[in-house]
Scaffold this motif. Structure first.
Motif: not given
Length: 251
Positions: A98-112
């Motif tokens: 079962v493929t589960k995909t979420y949307l999230a907003l994170l603090h800061g900038h992920l480098k990769k």
């Protein structure tokens, strides 16, 4: 007990249903819960009203419940109507079918642009409401973070990500995001600030910016490919648009 609570049902057949759960709704009451307030208003209460039959595999507290979402997380959740479907879905989750995909907003900038976190998760022995990646006896957990958008705003840097999880541990995305040093916006339990500086009070979130947006699986009884999506709720979309205003965006 059944309660006439509106449900956003995205799919229903005689075997299963897919519900778009709002933030703020518990999936089911906790074991040993006797408080009438905590035993009401849950997804289970609503399911018992809307559906004539639900599976019994999960016991009296969790009829039909195959997997869970945190109270403050919105989005797609699968419900089984009979025991055979429940067991087959449970096996599919165990086999990661079962493929589960979420949307999230994170603090800061992920480098990769793409980051995989493979850190075991266990209960925090000091703060029991939290989970942690710092115990050696944790359960295997794997989360794949993919950057959709980096924003530099007057309220600070943020990264909008898509997260695909291979496992379904308690607070998995939230604790894995914290382990990266980029907590989910609104998730004060794992280090996010209570208020976003410079943002209108009405736009500050009283929930986590975490939404189960996509669910893909093969129907366990019919063999039909199932692909369901739920757009961001209004409060998350409004928050995102507010911080995008006067921001510089790096795709």
């Amino acid at each position: 007990m059944p309660e006439d609570i509106p449900l956003h049902i995205l799919h229903e057949d005689k075997y299963l249903a897919v519900i778009n759960k709002p933030a703020g709704m518990m999936v089911h009451a906790g074991a040993g819960t006797t408080d009438d307030v905590r035993n009401r208003g849950t997804l289970v209460n609503a399911l018992l009203f809307h559906f004539a039959k639900l599976s019994d595999v999960g016991g009296d507290l969790r009829p039909g419940i195959v997997h869970r979402l945190d109270k403050l997380t919105s989005g797609l959740i699968l419900v089984a109507k009979d025991d055979s479907t429940h067991r087959k879905l449970g096996d599919m989750f165990s086999r990661r079918q079962v493929t589960k995909t979420y949307l999230a907003l994170l603090h800061g900038h992920l480098k990769k642009d793409d980051t995989t976190v493979s850190l075991p998760i266990a209960r925090d022995l000091i703060r029991r409401t939290r989970m942690t990646t710092r115990r050696a006896d944790g359960r295997t957990a794997v989360s794949h973070f993919h950057v959709l958008e980096r924003l530099t705003t007057p309220q600070g840097p943020f990264t909008l990500v898509e997260v695909r999880i291979e496992t379904g541990r308690t607070h998995q995305i939230r604790v894995h995001a914290q382990s990266l040093g980029h907590p989910v916006v609104g998730d004060t339990l794992y280090g996010a600030p209570h208020l976003i500086p410079g943002l209108a009070p009405a736009l500050n979130l009283e929930r986590n910016f975490l939404h189960a947006a996509h669910l893909s699986f093969t129907h366990p009884q019919t063999g039909k490919p199932m692909d369901l999506a739920a757009p961001l709720p209004v409060e998350l979309e409004s928050f995102l648009q507010a911080i995008r205003t006067n921001s510089s965006t790096i795709e």
